[in-house]
Design an enzyme around this catalytic site. Structure first.
Site, short mmCIF file in Angstrom:
data_model
loop_
_atom_site.label_atom_id
_atom_site.label_comp_id
_atom_site.label_asym_id
_atom_site.label_seq_id
_atom_site.Cartn_x
_atom_site.Cartn_y
_atom_site.Cartn_z
N SER A 37 0.81 -1.07 -0.09
CA SER A 37 -0.06 0.05 0.04
C SER A 37 0.94 1.43 0.07
O SER A 37 0.28 2.38 0.25
CB SER A 37 -0.89 -0.13 1.34
OG SER A 37 0.20 -0.10 2.27
N ASP A 71 3.79 4.33 -1.02
CA ASP A 71 4.23 5.19 -1.96
C ASP A 71 5.01 4.52 -3.14
O ASP A 71 4.56 4.75 -4.25
CB ASP A 71 4.53 6.43 -1.32
CG ASP A 71 4.71 7.43 -2.18
OD1 ASP A 71 3.67 7.73 -2.81
OD2 ASP A 71 5.90 8.24 -2.20
N LYS A 90 3.22 2.32 -5.46
CA LYS A 90 2.22 2.84 -6.38
C LYS A 90 2.85 3.73 -7.57
O LYS A 90 2.73 3.78 -8.43
CB LYS A 90 1.17 3.85 -5.77
CG LYS A 90 0.35 2.91 -4.73
CD LYS A 90 -0.71 4.08 -4.20
CE LYS A 90 -0.61 3.68 -2.71
NZ LYS A 90 -1.45 4.66 -2.03
N VAL A 128 3.12 -8.58 9.71
CA VAL A 128 4.44 -9.30 9.42
C VAL A 128 4.67 -9.78 10.63
O VAL A 128 5.69 -11.00 10.60
CB VAL A 128 5.51 -8.53 8.78
CG1 VAL A 128 5.16 -7.67 7.51
CG2 VAL A 128 5.78 -7.09 9.92
N ASP A 168 19.32 -0.85 -5.74
CA ASP A 168 19.79 0.63 -5.64
C ASP A 168 19.31 1.40 -6.97
O ASP A 168 19.99 0.96 -7.90
CB ASP A 168 21.32 0.73 -5.65
CG ASP A 168 22.01 2.15 -5.35
OD1 ASP A 168 21.42 3.15 -5.86
OD2 ASP A 168 22.81 2.17 -4.62
N HIS A 169 18.47 2.12 -6.89
CA HIS A 169 17.62 2.50 -8.00
C HIS A 169 18.77 3.31 -9.01
O HIS A 169 18.57 3.53 -10.10
CB HIS A 169 16.22 3.18 -7.83
CG HIS A 169 16.63 4.88 -7.53
ND1 HIS A 169 16.87 5.15 -6.37
CD2 HIS A 169 16.39 5.73 -8.28
CE1 HIS A 169 16.98 6.48 -6.13
NE2 HIS A 169 16.65 7.09 -7.39
N ASP A 226 21.21 8.72 3.49
CA ASP A 226 20.64 8.62 2.26
C ASP A 226 21.14 8.55 0.89
O ASP A 226 20.52 7.88 0.03
CB ASP A 226 19.53 9.89 2.54
CG ASP A 226 18.54 10.20 1.67
OD1 ASP A 226 17.76 8.95 1.66
OD2 ASP A 226 18.19 10.93 1.09
N HIS A 272 23.87 5.18 -3.11
CA HIS A 272 24.34 5.57 -4.55
C HIS A 272 25.36 6.12 -4.89
O HIS A 272 26.17 5.76 -5.97
CB HIS A 272 23.13 6.72 -4.92
CG HIS A 272 21.78 6.50 -4.26
ND1 HIS A 272 21.10 5.06 -4.62
CD2 HIS A 272 20.72 7.26 -3.72
CE1 HIS A 272 19.74 5.34 -3.96
NE2 HIS A 272 19.61 6.45 -3.55
#
Ligand code: BG6
Length: 506
Positions: free
Chosen positions: A14, A16, A19, A86, A177-178, A235, A240
């Site tokens: 559900s 973010d 989606k 979970v 890791d996008h 972050d 990255h």
């Protein structure tokens, strides 16, 4: 495209990210035939949703990607939902029943892709229950994609890894890791190894320094609560940024097979110098944005953002000088900077080469000015523009002994960028095909955390005077001084354009 048959089980269905990224990525894979009729998606989360409602969510998330609503409807029919706690083992019994039923209904041949996309504190308990309640189906392959952050420091990452590897083998674990799905980051290998002119020069004899900028123009927006627990170091740098450092500094792999590439990246990351507290003080700079304005836009200070402590000492910017202690890169400073509320969104790499040892041309003419001979700079534009450029020195029109900079460059056309596959689509496709080249191996994650932990722990004993950079600028003065101390400067200066037009205002 070869079709892959699989049941997806998504924890955090559900959320973010699911989606915004996962459902659109699955839809694109469906449209291009990597997913055909033999796939099912089981979404789990705490909310008490029905299958119908979940299918509605799936349709909503992808409706802008096509004008053919029939395809959207057919796609969403593969989605099913289970309300799930979970911690509750009973729920895994129900999950297994549902997964087995969907596997038979859609002919997924026992292949399972588990996707962990929720707070990492639950990852351990989830994989433990997947095993103890026999949700993992031995009939086909089983893989797990794990979202970031992989732990909060080395110790928690190690514990998490032990939990996951007690259920899945390393080659079944896909730590996402996008950034590794971005087209131009995937291009680093091609630029380095498919071009003799760069490959031959890629070492400390010819490279003077490397500069990596990951600038973001937005502030923390509505993510203040999360950011307070993370800061820019965890972050952006731990994952990255250090992945890009590894790609830029690793030795050439024996082949382009995932294992060979990852072995070289591991070696590069393990060769990163771990700083002592006093080395952290001289090599790493942190910053936090204060209020500011650029180009008519006003920015809050970080401390005034929602869900942020008004006295917060969390860093929204980090810059540093890293050292990769390998025969290839020893002595080459690897400068980096990343932060929020900077001048503009831009991710780029500048590789600055040493000048010719001949010394025949010692000055060049830039417009009307005479300047020292400029180094050749290879720039890799990661985003928002994509491309590669190199500056070379050529003869000045009027003065035979002086040089001008001749920029040579390739920028990918906008239309190609728009139509190219998106990072999550590429990475999920790789995981479906069992290719882990663009995922982080545990040893890469471990080495990165060790570097970051040393910085973080040095910071706890050093006081800061925040805020120390104005929103809309390229960071605190110390981030410029860092390069100046070495007689260098940041090659990319997006702020200059705005300052010249008086567009950066207090
Ligand atoms: C995420 C960070 O991993 O990467 C965000 O959590 C950051 O804070 C984002 O904004 C940047 O990603 P991209 O793809 O927009 O450069």
């Amino acid at each position: 495209m070869n079709e892959v048959k699989a049941t997806f089980v998504i924890f955090g269905a559900s959320g973010d990210l699911a989606k915004r990224k996962l459902y659109p990525a699955l839809f694109r894979l469906y449209k291009k035939g990597v997913l055909g009729e033999h796939f099912a998606v089981i979404g789990t989360a705490r909310r008490p949703w029905s299958d119908e409602y979940y299918q509605e969510i799936a349709r909503e998330s992808v409706k802008d990607l096509t004008s053919d609503f029939e395809v959207v409807k057919a796609f969403a029919k593969h989605f099913f939902y289970q309300s799930h706690d979970v911690q509750d083992t009973e729920h895994y019994v129900a999950l297994k029943k549902l997964a087995d039923a969907k596997d038979s209904e859609f002919g997924c041949e026992g292949n399972q892709m588990f996707y962990l996309s929720m707070s990492p504190q639950f990852f351990g308990v989830i994989v433990g229950n997947l095993k103890s309640q026999n949700v993992v189906n031995p009939a086909g392959w089983s893989r797990v994609i794990v979202e970031k952050p992989f732990g909060y420091d080395y110790a928690t990452a190690l514990e998490l890894n032990e939990n996951i590897t007690s259920v899945f083998e390393e080659n079944e674990i896909y730590r996402i890791d996008h950034y590794l799905g971005k087209e131009m980051i995937q291009n680093i290998n091609a630029v380095r190894f498919a071009n003799g002119i760069f490959e031959a020069l890629w070492n400390s004899r010819h490279i003077d320094n490397i500069q990596i900028t990951f600038a973001e123009s937005l502030g923390v927006e509505e993510r203040g609560g999360y950011y307070e627990t993370s800061g820019a170091l965890k972050d952006m740098v731990q994952n990255h940024l250090l992945q890009v450092v590894a790609l830029l500094t690793m030795d050439p792999p024996a082949t382009l097979a995932d294992e060979d590439i990852r072995n070289e990246k591991i070696k590069a990351l393990e060769a990163l110098k771990i700083y002592t507290p006093s080395e952290v003080a001289t090599n790493i700079v942190r910053g936090q944005y204060g209020e500011g304005g650029i180009d008519g836009r006003r920015y809050n200070s970080y401390r005034a953002e929602d869900n942020v402590n008004p006295h917060s000492d969390v860093e929204t910017f980090v810059a540093g000088r890293l050292s990769v202690e390998t025969a290839r890169f020893d002595g080459v400073p690897i400068y980096f900077r990343t932060g929020k509320s900077m001048t503009e969104k831009g991710t780029r790499i500048n590789v600055v080469f040493k000048n010719s040892e001949l010394g025949l041309y010692d000055s060049c003419v830039v417009g009307k000015y005479t300047a020292p001979l400029q180094p050749n700079v290879l720039t890799i534009y990661i985003q928002p523009t994509e491309g590669v450029s190199i500056t070379i020195n050529g003869k000045n029109l009027e003065d035979n002994l002086a040089t001008d900079i001749f920029p040579l460059g390739y920028r990918r056309p906008e239309i190609e960028i728009e139509q190219a596959p998106e990072a999550y689509e590429k990475l999920i496709q790789d995981a479906l095909y069992g290719d882990s080249s663009n995922f982080s191996h545990w040893k890469e994650v471990a080495a990165s955390w060790k570097v970051v932990d040393a910085i973080k722990s040095a910071w706890t004993d050093q006081s800061v005077d925040f805020p120390n950079y104005q929103a809309g600028t390229m960071g605190p003065k110390a981030a410029f001084d860092l390069l100046e101390q070495d007689g260098n400067e940041w090659v990319w200066k997006p702020d200059v354009w705005y300052r010249e037009r008086n567009l950066i205002k207090k």
